[in-house]
Design a protein around this motif. Structure first.
Motif, PDB file in Angstrom:
ATOM      1  N   UNK A  69       0.836  -1.206   0.000  1.00 58.00           N
ATOM      2  CA  UNK A  69       0.000   0.000   0.000  1.00 58.00           C
ATOM      3  C   UNK A  69       0.862   1.244   0.000  1.00 58.00           C
ATOM      4  N   UNK A  70       0.265   2.368  -0.383  1.00 54.68           N
ATOM      5  CA  UNK A  70       0.988   3.644  -0.354  1.00 54.68           C
ATOM      6  C   UNK A  70       0.691   4.459  -1.596  1.00 54.68           C
ATOM      7  N   UNK A  71       1.453   5.559  -1.753  1.00 53.79           N
ATOM      8  CA  UNK A  71       1.247   6.456  -2.895  1.00 53.79           C
ATOM      9  C   UNK A  71      -0.217   6.830  -3.078  1.00 53.79           C
ATOM     10  N   UNK A  72      -0.830   7.228  -1.986  1.00 57.13           N
ATOM     11  CA  UNK A  72      -2.235   7.611  -2.048  1.00 57.13           C
ATOM     12  C   UNK A  72      -2.469   8.815  -1.126  1.00 57.13           C
ATOM     13  N   UNK A  73      -1.492   9.733  -1.120  1.00 53.03           N
ATOM     14  CA  UNK A  73      -1.567  10.897  -0.226  1.00 53.03           C
ATOM     15  C   UNK A  73      -2.887  11.655  -0.426  1.00 53.03           C
ATOM     16  N   UNK A  74      -3.355  11.703  -1.685  1.00 56.11           N
ATOM     17  CA  UNK A  74      -4.613  12.429  -1.948  1.00 56.11           C
ATOM     18  C   UNK A  74      -5.780  11.819  -1.170  1.00 56.11           C
ATOM     19  N   UNK A  75      -5.836  10.471  -1.155  1.00 51.40           N
ATOM     20  CA  UNK A  75      -6.926   9.798  -0.422  1.00 51.40           C
ATOM     21  C   UNK A  75      -6.750   9.971   1.079  1.00 51.40           C
ATOM     22  N   UNK A  76      -5.508   9.880   1.547  1.00 47.85           N
ATOM     23  CA  UNK A  76      -5.238   9.993   2.982  1.00 47.85           C
ATOM     24  C   UNK A  76      -5.651  11.387   3.481  1.00 47.85           C
ATOM     25  N   UNK A  77      -5.396  12.400   2.640  1.00 48.17           N
ATOM     26  CA  UNK A  77      -5.642  13.779   3.068  1.00 48.17           C
ATOM     27  C   UNK A  77      -7.068  14.255   2.766  1.00 48.17           C
ATOM     28  N   UNK A  78      -7.841  13.420   2.047  1.00 52.66           N
ATOM     29  CA  UNK A  78      -9.136  13.882   1.554  1.00 52.66           C
ATOM     30  C   UNK A  78     -10.049  14.426   2.660  1.00 52.66           C
ATOM     31  N   UNK A  79     -10.052  13.776   3.845  1.00 48.55           N
ATOM     32  CA  UNK A  79     -10.946  14.217   4.921  1.00 48.55           C
ATOM     33  C   UNK A  79     -10.323  15.233   5.871  1.00 48.55           C
ATOM     34  N   UNK A  80      -9.071  15.613   5.587  1.00 47.14           N
ATOM     35  CA  UNK A  80      -8.391  16.528   6.513  1.00 47.14           C
ATOM     36  C   UNK A  80      -9.050  17.911   6.460  1.00 47.14           C
ATOM     37  N   UNK A  81      -9.321  18.512   7.628  1.00 48.00           N
ATOM     38  CA  UNK A  81      -9.882  19.863   7.635  1.00 48.00           C
ATOM     39  C   UNK A  81      -8.964  20.847   6.913  1.00 48.00           C
ATOM     40  N   UNK A  82      -7.669  20.623   6.995  1.00 52.94           N
ATOM     41  CA  UNK A  82      -6.712  21.512   6.334  1.00 52.94           C
ATOM     42  C   UNK A  82      -5.501  20.688   5.915  1.00 52.94           C
TER      43      UNK A  82
END
Lengths: 95, 535
Positions: A69-82
Motif C-alpha cells: 500500500x501507499x502512494x495515495x496521499x490524496x486519499x489519505x488527506x481527503x478528509x483533513x480539515x486543512x
C-alpha cells in the motif's frame, strides 16, 4: 473505588471530550454503576482459568514483509480539515 | 568458542558537589527501528525520505474500520535481537494500547507491549577499554509503533504533519539502571548499535532517527548503589528524571552531565528532585522540563482489542537462533585468541562486520600465498609433526602483520580520502599479497608502503608492481657484502669513529640501504655491517 466529579472531569479531559460542569455528577454516577458491575465480576473465582482471548480458537494472523500500500496521499488527506503541500496542517503545537 | 574476553568492572563516575561526592545511576530506553520493508501492522513502505504522506496505509491513518495485521518479519527481528542479547524469549506476548493525543498519532493511542513484552531479561557487555567493561542488564524488549513527524517551521501559525513514519516498527530496548557515567552511556549505545548491526535487525542510523535513546538519570551518595544491587530496592537510589529522544552520542553525554549537576545542586540545597520528563537543548546545553507531557502521562493502558495475543513456537525461535551470526564479543575474543591480536586492535577490527571480514579476507589470502613457505625451524621438530597447531601459529603471526596493515595503512589512507572500507580501492586479496611479500622476505616493510601506495592509487597488482618496478629485496648476502665493503672503503674516517662509538653503525646501514635503493634486507645489512666493523 468511587468516582467523584473531579475524576470524571479528568477522564473527560484525557479523552478530549468536552463535558460541562453541571453534567459531571450524572457522569460520575454512571461510572460508579459500571465499576459496581465490574466489582461484581471480580467476585467470581477464576483461579486456574486461562483468560479467553477469542471465541473460536484462532492464531494471530500475520502478514509478510511486503509493501502493498501507499502512494495515495490524496486519499489519505481527503478528509483533513486543512492540508497543505501534502501535509496535514494543524494548529501549531510546539514543545 | 569463547563468549567474551575477561574483564574488570570500571569505577562509576563521581561528581563533586559543593558539599560531598555523588555517583551517577543511569538507565536507558533505546528505540531501534526494525529494518523491515513494510510497517509493523500495515503494508505501507518504511522508506526514509519519501514525499509527505506517500507511505501511508489506511490503517496507519486510523481510518474507521481498518484493522492492524502484524508483520511477521518484525516479530522475527525482535526475537533475533533478543537472542543476540542472550535474553529470554517469551513465546506468549500481547499488545496494549497506550492512550494519548498528539497530532502525529492519528489513532489516539500507540500499540505497544506493556504487560507481556516479547523479550525478557538479557545483557550487554559494554566495553570501556582493553580488559575493562560493564555488564548492563536488559530488562525487556517490546515491539511498538512509531509516531508520525510534526514540522513546526514551515508556517508561522500551523504545524505540518507527515504520517510516513506512523506505524513503523520499533523495538524498545530497556536496560536496568546499571550504567554509571556519561561515557558508559555513550559506550552502551555504541555497543547496542554494533550488536544490532551485526544482527541486521536495525541499521543504527542515528541521524535519520532510526536509533534514539531516552535516558533516565539519578544521583546517589557513594555506597547507595551497592545497597540497591543487593536488594533491588529502588528506594536506595535518588529520584530519576527522563531525558527524551536523544540521537547523538555527544549530546547524550552532555545532557547526562548537565542533568546530574542540576540534581546535585537541588539536593545539596535541601530540595527534592521531581520525577519528570525533560528535553535536552543542545544550543543552550541544558535540560528543561516538558511540563505539557506530565498530565498526558496517564496513558490508561489496556489490551488492544484488535489483536490476539502473539504466540510463537519454540521451534521457530530455534530456527532463528541457528542463523545468528558470530557476535562482536565472540568475534573479538576469537581474533585475540586465534590471531594473537591485542584486545585494542581486535576491537577496532570487529567494530563493524565489514572491517572484520575485510581483515579476515586479508589473512585468508596470505595463508594461501604462503603454502610453499618452509616451516620455520622454531616450530619444526624432528618428528614428522610440528609442535602444536602449526596452522594457527602461522596465522597468528600473519594475523598481527595483517592487522597492522589494515589498521595503520589502509584505515589511515581511507580516512585521508574520506572513503569507506566498502569502496576501498585496494582489495583484501591485494593487501594480502603485500603482507605475503613482506612475510616471505621479498620486500621490506618500508618498500611495502611504497607498493601499497602504488596499488592503492593505480589499481595495480602488488606482485606485478614488485616485479615490474624491480622492488624485490636483496637477500643475497654476497651482493649486500659488496655494498657494505664499498661504503666502508669510501669512508675510512667514519669507520674509525664507529669503532669508538658502535652506535654509528646505523649510519653505515643507512648508506647501504641508500646504495641499494632500499631493497636490501635490513636485518642482513645490520648483521653484515656489525661483522665488518668488528663490533
Amino acid at each position: 473505588m468511587s468516582i467523584d466529579k473531579d475524576t470524571a472531569r479528568k477522564v473527560a479531559h484525557l479523552a478530549r471530550i468536552r463535558v460541562e460542569d453541571d453534567a459531571l455528577p450524572a457522569l460520575a454516577d454512571e461510572f460508579n454503576t459500571i465499576l459496581g458491575f465490574i466489582e461484581e465480576l471480580n467476585e467470581v473465582n477464576v483461579d486456574g482459568i486461562e483468560p479467553m482471548t477469542s471465541v473460536t480458537p484462532q492464531r494471530l494472523k500475520r502478514r509478510e514483509d511486503v509493501v502493498t500500500e501507499g502512494d495515495q496521499a490524496d486519499k489519505i488527506l481527503r478528509n483533513a480539515p486543512d492540508a497543505r503541500e501534502g501535509f496535514f496542517a494543524v494548529p501549531k503545537v510546539v514543545e | 568458542m569463547l563468549d567474551h574476553l575477561a574483564f574488570e568492572t570500571p569505577k562509576p563516575t563521581v561528581i563533586a558537589g559543593a558539599r560531598e561526592d555523588w555517583e551517577l545511576v543511569i538507565g536507558m530506553e533505546v528505540h531501534a527501528q526494525v529494518s523491515s520493508k513494510a510497517k509493523l501492522f500495515s503494508g505501507a513502505s518504511t522508506q526514509f525520505g519519501a514525499e509527505p504522506n506517500a507511505n501511508v496505509a489506511f490503517v496507519d491513518a486510523a481510518m474507521p474500520g481498518m484493522l492492524p495485521v502484524i508483520n511477521e518479519f518484525c516479530v522475527e527481528q525482535a526475537v533475533r535481537t533478543g537472542l543476540g542479547l542472550k535474553a529470554e524469549i517469551n513465546l506468549f506476548s500481547a499488545f496494549d494500547r497506550k492512550n494519548y493525543f498528539y497530532p502525529d498519532l492519528p489513532q489516539g493511542y500507540q500499540i505497544s507491549q506493556l504487560y507481556h513484552p516479547i523479550v525478557g531479561e538479557g545483557e550487554i557487555i559494554v566495553d570501556m577499554g582493553p580488559g575493562i567493561a560493564r555488564r548492563v542488564r536488559i530488562e525487556r524488549i517490546h515491539l511498538e509503533q512509531d509516531a508520525g513527524k510534526s514540522i513546526h517551521d514551515m508556517d508561522p501559525s500551523m504545524s505540518f504533519v507527515d504520517l510516513n513514519r506512523t506505524g513503523v516498527a520499533l523495538m524498545e530496548i530497556v536496560s536496568r539502571p546499571d550504567i554509571r557515567g556519561p561515557e558508559e552511556a555513550a559506550a552502551y549505545v555504541t555497543k547496542l548499535r554494533q550488536i544490532l548491526r551485526y544482527l541486521g535487525t536495525c541499521d543504527g542510523n542515528m541521524q535519520n532517527g532510526n536509533l534514539r535513546a531516552d535516558v533516565n538519570v539519578s544521583v546517589c551518595r557513594p555506597g547507595q548503589y551497592e545497597k540497591y544491587m543487593e536488594t533491588q530496592d529502588f528506594s536506595h537510589l535518588g529520584t530519576r528524571c527522563e531525558i527524551k529522544n536523544m540521537n547523538s552520542m555527544r549530546f547524550i553525554q552532555a545532557a547526562i552531565d548537565y542533568e546530574a549537576r542540576r540534581q546535585i545542586a537541588i539536593v545539596e540545597d535541601g530540595g527534592e528532585v521531581v520525577q519528570e520528563t525533560r528535553l535536552y537543548d543542545p544550543d543552550k546545553n541544558e535540560t528543561r522540563s516538558m511540563r505539557s507531557k506530565e498530565e498526558a502521562h496517564d496513558y490508561r493502558y489496556f489490551p488492544c482489542p484488535d489483536l490476539l495475543p502473539l504466540e510463537i513456537e519454540q521451534a521457530w525461535v530455534d530456527g532463528i537462533k541457528a542463523t545468528l551470526p558470530e557476535l562482536p564479543d565472540e568475534k573479538k575474543a576469537r581474533f585475540v585468541k586465534d590471531f594473537g591480536l591485542s584486545e585494542y586492535d581486535a576491537g577496532v577490527l570487529t567494530a563493524d562486520t565489514t572491517n572484520a571480514s575485510f581483515f579476515e579476507e586479508v589473512v585468508g589470502s596470505t595463508i594461501g600465498k604462503l603454502d610453499e613457505l618452509p616451516l620455520s625451524p622454531v616450530y619444526a621438530t624432528t618428528s614428522d609433526k610440528p609442535v602444536g597447531d602449526f596452522e594457527s601459529i602461522q596465522s597468528r603471526d600473519l594475523g598481527k602483520l595483517s592487522a597492522n596493515w589494515v589498521i595503520n595503512e589502509l584505515f589511515g589512507r581511507l580516512k585521508k580520502d574520506d572513503r569507506d572500507i566498502a569502496d576501498s580501492p585496494i582489495s583484501p586479496a591485494r593487501l594480502g599479497q603485500i603482507v605475503a611479500l613482506i612475510k616471505k622476505g621479498d620486500i621490506s616493510g618500508k618498500i611495502g608502503k611504497d607498493v601499497f601506495e602504488i596499488a592503492y592509487t593505480q589499481d595495480r597488482d602488488p606482485e606485478e608492481i614488485v616485479e615490474t618496478e624491480g622492488m624485490k629485496q636483496v637477500t643475497d648476502t654476497g651482493a649486500i657484502e659488496t655494498a657494505v665493503d664499498e661504503v666502508i672503503a669510501a669512508n675510512p674516517e667514519q669507520v674509525e669513529k664507529a669503532k669508538q662509538n658502535p652506535k654509528l653503525a646505523g649510519w653505515f646501514v643507512g648508506q647501504v640501504m641508500k646504495a641499494t635503493g632500499g631493497k636490501a634486507n635490513p636485518k642482513a645489512v645490520n648483521e653484515i655491517v656489525a661483522a665488518k666493523l668488528g663490533l
